[in-house]
Design a protein around this motif. Structure first.
Motif, PDB file in Angstrom:
ATOM      1  N   GLU A 229      69.043   5.056  71.459  1.00 40.72           N
ATOM      2  CA  GLU A 229      68.665   4.738  72.832  1.00 40.72           C
ATOM      3  C   GLU A 229      69.526   3.656  73.448  1.00 40.72           C
ATOM      4  O   GLU A 229      69.502   3.457  74.662  1.00 40.72           O
TER       5      GLU A 229
ATOM      6  N   ARG B  78      71.612  11.939  75.026  1.00 37.71           N
ATOM      7  CA  ARG B  78      70.383  11.187  74.757  1.00 37.71           C
ATOM      8  C   ARG B  78      69.981  11.360  73.305  1.00 37.71           C
ATOM      9  O   ARG B  78      70.335  12.357  72.680  1.00 37.71           O
TER      10      ARG B  78
ATOM     11  N   HIS C  75      60.925   7.896  74.459  1.00 40.64           N
ATOM     12  CA  HIS C  75      61.662   8.208  73.246  1.00 40.64           C
ATOM     13  C   HIS C  75      61.511   7.125  72.174  1.00 40.64           C
ATOM     14  O   HIS C  75      62.432   6.849  71.425  1.00 40.64           O
TER      15      HIS C  75
ATOM     16  N   VAL D 144      67.229   9.622  69.817  1.00 36.27           N
ATOM     17  CA  VAL D 144      66.172   8.765  69.303  1.00 36.27           C
ATOM     18  C   VAL D 144      66.508   8.444  67.852  1.00 36.27           C
ATOM     19  O   VAL D 144      66.986   9.305  67.112  1.00 36.27           O
TER      20      VAL D 144
END
Length: 424
Positions: A326, A351, A47, A353
């Motif tokens: 992250e 999650r 990522h 990015v």
């Protein structure tokens, strides 16, 4: 050699393209010389934040692997363990290959007996397998980190069914995602005819792109630019599409909370399959209070963001001062900003990015979605201007972790699905 053809506009059966009168089996292809590796190695961070969204691209998905399930009972076995329907429109006791669905591939999930997600998968007709009759050979695409576990799961429960299970070696089969937002019908040239390819639309959300499978070590030749896998993950996050067991947590995630219903992974008219009872009961009787939603992260002190903000245009490679999505621990609790209303946790981070990602959000707290039989607002409920925070991992021991603001968005494709499903 056949001339190049357009493949991404196709929505029919599997495309298996090869030079006339010639076929190279998958095992032989793996013995061909490996191609020059590109700059985005498989060992690179999955990522790593891209500089920005890419309107057109072709990404190799090293985060996904393929499992071959082939034999006379392969389709019958899969029908009993996945949420999608291999035999739509047929309710008899003995389906045959004539009753099989005709599309090249489709999205589905393996569930536990309690209706929790084990694996989210794409399943494809293996049209390149000439050793078995049509409908006897399938490819299951799964999270690469979970591929061995799924292979063992299938072996454990196959009992006396007549089929073989094999995890494809690295380089034996490759998964790609292709998209082109500027094309009127999402076209892209097919690779050279000696390259075998299976293509299917990614139907999880409108205009998300196409899934491609290749079985040759030769890189795809395409007018679409080759982009890092991180660009594909960024695209997923702005659309609100979870994938893999880092985002659909193994043995915990519920199909409806994970939007599997809205992403066309479940056939609610299908007969029995593992985990069906709770899934059907949720669909017809339950109220789904949590959903995985795309979220934007922004610095403390910034003015509240409008609910109709375009996440694509709002993307930045970092939130502030080197802080990125992250650095937020998975399943970190989301709470109300200091000075706001009091109440329970508003959700869990999954999650991301840069400054975007996915979170499991309580709809009545973090969005304007009104659940059936409930008021649109109230004590602890959603209100215009409400702000929420999530903690970033601590930098040093004893140092208090910083928090960043987080705002959830309900994408239009999901909002339409909620209206159509009356909240679930």
């Amino acid at each position: 050699m056949q001339p190049a053809r357009r493949v991404l506009a196709s929505t029919g059966a599997a495309s298996a393209v090869r030079s006339p009168g010639a076929f190279t089996c998958r095992a032989c292809l793996t013995r061909l010389p490996a191609p020059q590796r590109r700059s985005f190695s498989r060992s690179a961070p999955r990522h790593a934040a891209p500089p920005g969204p890419v309107p057109a691209g072709l990404a190799e998905l090293s985060s996904r692997k393929l499992i071959s399930v082939s034999g006379p009972d392969a389709a019958k076995y899969l029908q009993g363990v996945i949420t999608a329907n291999l035999f739509p429109g047929y309710a008899g006791p003995n389906p045959t290959s004539e009753h099989l669905r005709t599309d090249a591939g489709f999205y589905a999930a393996f569930l536990t007996a309690q209706g929790r997600i084990l694996h989210d998968v794409f399943i494809y007709r293996d049209a390149c397998d000439t050793a078995h009759p049509p409908g006897h050979s399938w490819l299951v695409e799964v999270d690469a980190a979970e591929a061995d576990r799924l292979q063992k799961h299938i072996r454990r429960y196959k009992l006396r069914a007549k089929f073989d299970v094999r995890l494809l070696d690295e380089g034996e089969g490759t998964v790609w995602q292709a998209w082109d937002d500027d094309a009127t019908s999402s076209p892209a040239p097919i690779p050279p005819s000696e390259t075998i390819i299976i293509s299917t639309p990614d139907t999880r959300a409108p205009n998300l792109g196409h899934r491609l499978l290749t079985f040759s070590p030769t890189p795809l030749s395409s007018l679409l630019p080759i982009v890092p896998e991180a660009s594909y993950h960024l695209r997923r996050y702005t659309y609100g599409i979870p994938e893999g067991q880092s985002e659909l947590i193994f043995n915990q995630a519920l199909p409806h909370e994970s939007n599997a219903d809205a992403m066309h992974a479940i056939d609610f008219r299908k007969g029995c399959y593992v985990g069906q009872e709770l899934t059907i009961r949720t669909e017809h009787r339950g109220v789904v209070r949590k959903r995985i939603l795309p979220c934007l992260l922004y610095p403390d002190g910034q003015v509240p963001l409008p609910g109709d903000l375009d996440l694509t245009g709002a993307y930045r490679p970092e939130i502030e001062d080197g802080v990125t999505a992250e650095q937020i621990p998975r399943e970190a609790s989301i709470g109300r900003a200091p000075g706001g209303k009091k109440g329970r946790s508003a959700g869990k981070w999954l999650r991301g990015v840069g400054n975007v990602g996915l979170a499991l959000c309580r709809l009545e707290i973090m969005t304007d979605v009104v659940l059936p039989g409930e008021a649109s607002s109230g004590a602890g409920g959603f209100g215009e201007g409400d702000e929420f925070v999530v903690g970033v991992e601590r930098v040093g021991e004893g140092e208090e972790g910083r928090k960043v603001r987080i705002k959830a968005f309900v994408p239009e494709w999901l909002r339409k699905g909620l209206v159509r499903g009356e909240g679930h």
